[in-house]
Design a protein around this motif. Structure first.
Motif, PDB file in Angstrom:
ATOM      1  N   SER A 124       0.833  -1.194   0.000  1.00 15.49           N
ATOM      2  CA  SER A 124       0.000   0.000   0.000  1.00 15.49           C
ATOM      3  C   SER A 124       0.873   1.251   0.000  1.00 15.49           C
ATOM      4  O   SER A 124       2.050   1.218   0.356  1.00 15.49           O
ATOM      5  CB  SER A 124      -0.914   0.000   1.227  1.00 15.49           C
ATOM      6  N   ASP A 125       0.262   2.370  -0.387  1.00 12.36           N
ATOM      7  CA  ASP A 125       0.999   3.635  -0.427  1.00 12.36           C
ATOM      8  C   ASP A 125       1.474   4.040   0.968  1.00 12.36           C
ATOM      9  O   ASP A 125       2.583   4.547   1.139  1.00 12.36           O
ATOM     10  CB  ASP A 125       0.111   4.732  -1.010  1.00 12.36           C
ATOM     11  N   SER A 126       0.635   3.811   1.981  1.00 11.86           N
ATOM     12  CA  SER A 126       1.008   4.204   3.342  1.00 11.86           C
ATOM     13  C   SER A 126       2.181   3.381   3.843  1.00 11.86           C
ATOM     14  O   SER A 126       3.076   3.899   4.517  1.00 11.86           O
ATOM     15  CB  SER A 126      -0.193   4.045   4.279  1.00 11.86           C
ATOM     16  N   GLU A 127       2.185   2.083   3.512  1.00 14.52           N
ATOM     17  CA  GLU A 127       3.304   1.231   3.922  1.00 14.52           C
ATOM     18  C   GLU A 127       4.588   1.652   3.227  1.00 14.52           C
ATOM     19  O   GLU A 127       5.664   1.667   3.844  1.00 14.52           O
ATOM     20  CB  GLU A 127       2.982  -0.234   3.600  1.00 14.52           C
ATOM     21  N   SER A 128       4.492   1.984   1.966  1.00 13.81           N
ATOM     22  CA  SER A 128       5.675   2.419   1.223  1.00 13.81           C
ATOM     23  C   SER A 128       6.229   3.720   1.791  1.00 13.81           C
ATOM     24  O   SER A 128       7.448   3.875   1.951  1.00 13.81           O
ATOM     25  CB  SER A 128       5.314   2.595  -0.253  1.00 13.81           C
ATOM     26  N   THR A 129       5.342   4.644   2.132  1.00  5.87           N
ATOM     27  CA  THR A 129       5.776   5.925   2.700  1.00  5.87           C
ATOM     28  C   THR A 129       6.442   5.728   4.053  1.00  5.87           C
ATOM     29  O   THR A 129       7.497   6.318   4.338  1.00  5.87           O
ATOM     30  CB  THR A 129       4.575   6.878   2.848  1.00  5.87           C
ATOM     31  N   ALA A 130       5.855   4.875   4.892  1.00  2.00           N
ATOM     32  CA  ALA A 130       6.424   4.608   6.219  1.00  2.00           C
ATOM     33  C   ALA A 130       7.787   3.941   6.089  1.00  2.00           C
ATOM     34  O   ALA A 130       8.729   4.281   6.825  1.00  2.00           O
ATOM     35  CB  ALA A 130       5.475   3.731   7.027  1.00  2.00           C
ATOM     36  N   TYR A 131       7.894   3.002   5.147  1.00  2.00           N
ATOM     37  CA  TYR A 131       9.180   2.328   4.949  1.00  2.00           C
ATOM     38  C   TYR A 131      10.249   3.326   4.517  1.00  2.00           C
ATOM     39  O   TYR A 131      11.367   3.316   5.052  1.00  2.00           O
ATOM     40  CB  TYR A 131       9.045   1.228   3.903  1.00  2.00           C
ATOM     41  N   GLN A 132       9.935   4.164   3.559  1.00  2.00           N
ATOM     42  CA  GLN A 132      10.910   5.131   3.069  1.00  2.00           C
ATOM     43  C   GLN A 132      11.369   6.063   4.185  1.00  2.00           C
ATOM     44  O   GLN A 132      12.553   6.428   4.264  1.00  2.00           O
ATOM     45  CB  GLN A 132      10.313   5.946   1.914  1.00  2.00           C
ATOM     46  N   HIS A 133      10.453   6.438   5.060  1.00  3.88           N
ATOM     47  CA  HIS A 133      10.800   7.326   6.184  1.00  3.88           C
ATOM     48  C   HIS A 133      11.804   6.644   7.117  1.00  3.88           C
ATOM     49  O   HIS A 133      12.856   7.224   7.456  1.00  3.88           O
ATOM     50  CB  HIS A 133       9.535   7.707   6.940  1.00  3.88           C
ATOM     51  N   HIS A 134      11.501   5.423   7.545  1.00  2.46           N
ATOM     52  CA  HIS A 134      12.400   4.714   8.457  1.00  2.46           C
ATOM     53  C   HIS A 134      13.721   4.351   7.776  1.00  2.46           C
ATOM     54  O   HIS A 134      14.783   4.372   8.415  1.00  2.46           O
ATOM     55  CB  HIS A 134      11.710   3.459   8.985  1.00  2.46           C
ATOM     56  N   HIS A 135      13.642   4.031   6.504  1.00  2.00           N
ATOM     57  CA  HIS A 135      14.857   3.699   5.757  1.00  2.00           C
ATOM     58  C   HIS A 135      15.798   4.899   5.700  1.00  2.00           C
ATOM     59  O   HIS A 135      17.022   4.763   5.891  1.00  2.00           O
ATOM     60  CB  HIS A 135      14.460   3.265   4.342  1.00  2.00           C
ATOM     61  N   LYS A 136      15.243   6.068   5.465  1.00  2.00           N
ATOM     62  CA  LYS A 136      16.051   7.290   5.415  1.00  2.00           C
ATOM     63  C   LYS A 136      16.699   7.582   6.761  1.00  2.00           C
ATOM     64  O   LYS A 136      17.879   7.955   6.832  1.00  2.00           O
ATOM     65  CB  LYS A 136      15.169   8.456   4.984  1.00  2.00           C
TER      66      LYS A 136
END
Length: 405
Positions: A124-136
């Motif tokens: 989902s878009d929300s999961e992708s956004t959360a992942y990118q945030h923590h990854h950064k």
């Protein structure tokens, strides 16, 4: 970083399992109800009407059971509220995904039109956004690891220069200290730090594009342009780093994070495995363990996949049965195609067992046989099966004894 990747993969698998339970419990109950009406008797109009009523009643009963009632705890909070919200959100996301995948499949050329279930984007878009945030955030933290180290130790280039100078000026001392055995362990923290950015299931990146590889590729070579002497163990530095640092990362991703129903992840996994095999010898124990892990995960995916064999009459009278059956068939075709992507890595007998014996003969063909009365669907799905085998057992480039289809 490994934990973050595991959480991303787990979120998709957990939701897919929940979606499966939400749909299959209701549909299977309705199919069982219709089956009890049909029995072994010849099908009549009255029987179809009765089976339709029985299936609808069974579906309604299951929905009533899953519609959790308000249940208050000692503080007056509804403990079932979150469960009901989760079920509603899953249903909405499921409908949105089905609609988007149907649109995507319709945009494909009709000669290669894919069936719902073959398109495998479940994040989902929300999961992708959360992942990118923590990854950064993790990468920003990693950039500070050598922040308090002296400059001569904080950069791989500086450490490499010191050891190369030692080898050039005092080659006997360098050799007597067995530094060729030690430098992989000395350089590995710097390599491992850069490989935090490596996401082998979600991007196709060559080691040649990485800084550590460009720095260490010619480590120990003299400036006169000559190649390594035959007994210089430094010539094996990069392959050893790939085996000891990169390969375990890929192994972890394959075992804990790989979604076998994702064509994108599978293509990247294949490319990453090919990349590793370019450096690591076939005799490597770690490489053998990686290949075993790949085969094990593919076998588990085949074993856990269910493709319904409901008759056309049951598909007609049971609400959503036809859509669920088509979706499950699409998943089987997607898995079949993804397994065939490993054709350059896995031995043909392994592919034959997974694809032909267990998946095609064991699960896909029984489904196709069950819908032969619907000629259009039977032909369409047979075409999808043949397309998924293209390049291994079907297609213009396959000749001789390999052409099974």
């Amino acid at each position: 970083m490994q934990k973050l990747h595991e959480e991303r993969a787990s979120a998709i698998l957990v939701r897919r399992a929940a979606d499966n339970d939400d749909e299959m419990v209701e549909v299977e109950a309705a199919v069982n109800a219709a089956t009890s009406v049909f029995g072994q008797k010849s099908i009549s109009a009255e029987m179809i009407t009765a089976a339709t009523s029985a299936a609808q009643a069974a579906s309604a009963a299951v929905r009533e059971q899953t519609n959790l009632a308000v249940k208050l705890d000692e503080f007056g909070r509804d403990i079932n509220l979150q469960k009901r919200m989760d079920m509603t959100q899953r249903a909405e996301r499921r409908k949105a995904r089905f609609d988007s995948k149907r649109i995507l499949s319709m945009e494909v050329d009709s000669s290669n039109q894919r069936i719902e279930g073959e398109l495998s984007s479940d994040e989902s878009d929300s999961e992708s956004t959360a992942y990118q945030h923590h990854h950064k955030l993790l990468l920003q933290t990693a950039d500070q690891i050598f922040g308090d180290a002296a400059e001569e130790y904080s950069q791989l280039s500086a450490v490499k220069e010191r050891f190369e100078k030692w080898k050039k000026d005092y080659s006997s001392s360098y050799r007597d200290a067995y530094m060729a055995l030690s430098v992989p362990a000395i350089f590995s923290p710097y390599v491992r730090l850069e490989l935090l950015k490596w996401d082998p299931l979600h991007e196709d990146v060559d080691f040649f594009d990485m800084k550590w590889h460009s720095l260490l590729f010619d480590y120990g070579l003299l400036n006169d342009g000559s190649d390594f002497v035959s007994n210089d163990a430094d010539a094996n530095l990069v392959p050893e780093l790939v085996e000891k640092v990169a390969l375990p990362i890929l192994h972890h991703e394959i075992v804990h994070c790989w979604d076998m129903l994702s064509t994108r992840e599978t293509k990247n996994a294949v490319n990453a495995t090919v990349l590793v095999t370019n450096y690591v010898p076939a005799s490597s124990k770690a490489l053998s363990e990686l290949l075993v892990a790949i085969c094990t995960r593919l076998a588990d995916a085949v074993a856990n996949l269910t493709v319904p064999t409901w008759s056309p009459h049951k598909l007609k009278v049971v609400p959503n049965a036809a859509r669920v059956a088509a979706y499950r068939f699409g998943m089987s075709v997607c898995l079949m195609r993804n397994i065939c992507l490993w054709k350059e890595i896995l031995a043909l007998p392994v592919l034959e067992k997974l694809v032909l014996d267990e998946l095609l003969y064991g699960k896909v063909l029984p489904h196709v046989r069950s819908i032969t009365a619907n000629v259009h669907d039977a032909i369409t799905r047979t075409e999808r099966v043949i397309a998924s085998l293209s390049g291994v057992w079907a297609g213009p480039n396959v000749t001789g004894e390999l052409r099974y289809i």
